[in-house]
Design an enzyme around this catalytic site. Structure first.
Site, PDB file in Angstrom:
ATOM      1  N   MET A  58       0.860  -1.227  -0.003  1.00 51.22           N
ATOM      2  CA  MET A  58      -0.074   0.020  -0.150  1.00 51.22           C
ATOM      3  C   MET A  58       0.918   1.234  -0.059  1.00 51.22           C
ATOM      4  SD  MET A  58      -3.585  -0.951   2.055  1.00 51.22           S
ATOM      5  CE  MET A  58      -2.982  -0.770   3.498  1.00 51.22           C
ATOM      6  N   GLY A  59       2.137   0.986  -0.520  1.00 51.91           N
ATOM      7  CA  GLY A  59       3.178   2.254  -0.624  1.00 51.91           C
ATOM      8  C   GLY A  59       3.547   2.719   0.650  1.00 51.91           C
ATOM      9  N   GLN A  74     -10.324  -2.346   2.537  1.00 53.16           N
ATOM     10  CA  GLN A  74      -9.777  -3.248   3.885  1.00 53.16           C
ATOM     11  C   GLN A  74      -9.863  -2.427   5.102  1.00 53.16           C
ATOM     12  OE1 GLN A  74      -6.175  -4.154   1.917  1.00 53.16           O
ATOM     13  NE2 GLN A  74      -5.197  -3.783   3.639  1.00 53.16           N
ATOM     14  N   HIS A 130       9.745  -3.352   2.652  1.00 50.22           N
ATOM     15  CA  HIS A 130       9.384  -3.555   1.525  1.00 50.22           C
ATOM     16  C   HIS A 130      10.470  -3.837   0.598  1.00 50.22           C
ATOM     17  CE1 HIS A 130       5.714  -1.047   2.937  1.00 50.22           C
ATOM     18  NE2 HIS A 130       5.244  -2.195   2.681  1.00 50.22           N
ATOM     19  N   SER A 182       6.842  -0.341   9.595  1.00 49.21           N
ATOM     20  CA  SER A 182       5.578  -0.450   8.960  1.00 49.21           C
ATOM     21  C   SER A 182       5.180   1.044   8.594  1.00 49.21           C
ATOM     22  CB  SER A 182       4.499  -0.414  10.224  1.00 49.21           C
ATOM     23  OG  SER A 182       3.118  -0.111   9.678  1.00 49.21           O
ATOM     24  N   ARG A 194       2.862   2.753   8.730  1.00 49.17           N
ATOM     25  CA  ARG A 194       2.261   3.601   9.848  1.00 49.17           C
ATOM     26  C   ARG A 194       3.149   4.367  10.669  1.00 49.17           C
ATOM     27  NH1 ARG A 194      -3.475   2.208   9.862  1.00 49.17           N
ATOM     28  NH2 ARG A 194      -3.611   0.560   8.958  1.00 49.17           N
ATOM     29  N   LEU A 254       6.909   3.087   1.175  1.00 53.34           N
ATOM     30  CA  LEU A 254       7.905   2.072   1.235  1.00 53.34           C
ATOM     31  C   LEU A 254       8.810   2.368   2.455  1.00 53.34           C
ATOM     32  CD1 LEU A 254       8.140   1.206  -2.591  1.00 53.34           C
ATOM     33  CD2 LEU A 254       6.434   0.052  -0.981  1.00 53.34           C
ATOM     34  N   LYS A 296       5.300  -9.716   9.450  1.00 54.23           N
ATOM     35  CA  LYS A 296       4.695  -8.705  10.352  1.00 54.23           C
ATOM     36  C   LYS A 296       3.099  -8.822  10.446  1.00 54.23           C
ATOM     37  CE  LYS A 296       3.967  -4.125   9.502  1.00 54.23           C
ATOM     38  NZ  LYS A 296       2.542  -4.290  10.061  1.00 54.23           N
TER      39      LYS A 296
END
Length: 282
Positions: free
Chosen positions: A30-31, A61, A37, A187, A189, A33, A151
């Site tokens: 979902m980018g 989602q 990734h 992550s 996030r 990066l 993860k």
């Protein structure tokens, strides 16, 4: 480096005569990066003649509209990172309309109960959205191998179940969790965390590591109580759940069974940002 924005453009490239007999590695993202990734891409590059990376923030989602809105979107930066790694990587960055063709809803999936545990309990409909986008992407790319980080271990097991039940011809490869120097699981996030919260979040892996040590001699329930007690000492964190579950069924461990593989799964909030992680309890 060319970024493909439609599935038609990407498929024309993949269907060229010189590409038809080549192995295709696929890394869906979902980018936003990060090194995690890139490690998946490196493995794909080593094991396939063609590597495809998708960058798509999948709306079906997300069960929290605010979370979807705030999810980091850094396509230009992402493309530069990929280009630096290898200019031959094919980047597929579609629009919602290209993927869903005007019907942005998820399909309902049965994963034999895997979807009802942990993340499924706390994010209703999440894994229907995951299954919908992964199945669509597999149909578009038709990869030989697809790479997913551990993860999101529950997601990895659900993708494996999806592939088995729908008889999709792709090899699913799980890759180890890539961590920051502090131990925090990488992550997208993490980019939303303040500098102080990001530093403080190393606590998550520290407590998981302690839980792993205790699981050797303590019951699963005792370890869960230990983790809950530890997080109560840190008011900046809100523990959503910590569960010990079997790797294959994802069912909560009530009593340890010899030779069965277990993992500790966790979700916590800090600065209203939800972070997940897990650890093998071998």
């Amino acid at each position: 480096m060319h970024v493909f924005q439609t599935q038609k453009e990407l498929q024309i490239e993949l269907n060229k005569t010189e590409n038809q007999s080549k192995k295709i590695g696929f890394v869906p993202t979902m980018g936003a990066l990060h090194e995690g990734h890139l490690s998946l891409l490196e493995q794909s590059l080593a094991e396939n003649e063609i590597t495809v990376l998708s960058i798509f923030v999948n709306p079906t989602q997300f069960n929290n509209a605010d979370d979807l809105k705030k999810y980091p979107r850094t396509l230009e930066k992402d493309v530069k990172l990929v280009e630096k790694l290898n200019k031959k990587i094919l980047v597929y960055a579609p629009s919602v309309s290209d993927i869903y063709e005007g019907n942005t809803i998820s399909t309902s999936f049965d994963y034999d109960g895997l979807e009802n545990q942990m993340e499924g309990k706390h994010r209703p409909g999440h894994f229907d959205g995951v299954g919908t986008i992964v199945k669509k992407l597999f149909e578009i790319v038709k990869p030989t191998n697809a790479y997913f980080g551990e993860k999101d271990f529950q997601q990895l097991q659900i993708v494996r179940k999806l592939v088995a039940k729908h008889k999709i011809q792709v090899n699913i490869i799980g890759c180890e969790i890539f961590r920051e120097e502090s131990g925090l699981a990488m992550s997208s996030r993490n980019e939303r965390l303040s500098e102080s919260a990001r530093a403080e979040s190393k606590l998550i892996y520290q407590i998981l590591s302690q839980a792993k040590e205790k699981f050797v001699s303590k019951s699963a329930n005792d370890v869960v109580l230990f983790v809950e007690k530890e997080f109560k000492k840190h008011p900046n964190f809100t523990l959503e759940y910590f569960e010990i579950a079997a790797e294959d069924t994802l069912l909560t461990c009530k009593r340890k069974v010899k030779n069965k593989k277990y993992r500790g799964f966790i979700a916590v909030f800090i600065e209203n940002i939800r972070l997940i992680d897990n650890i093998s309890l071998k």
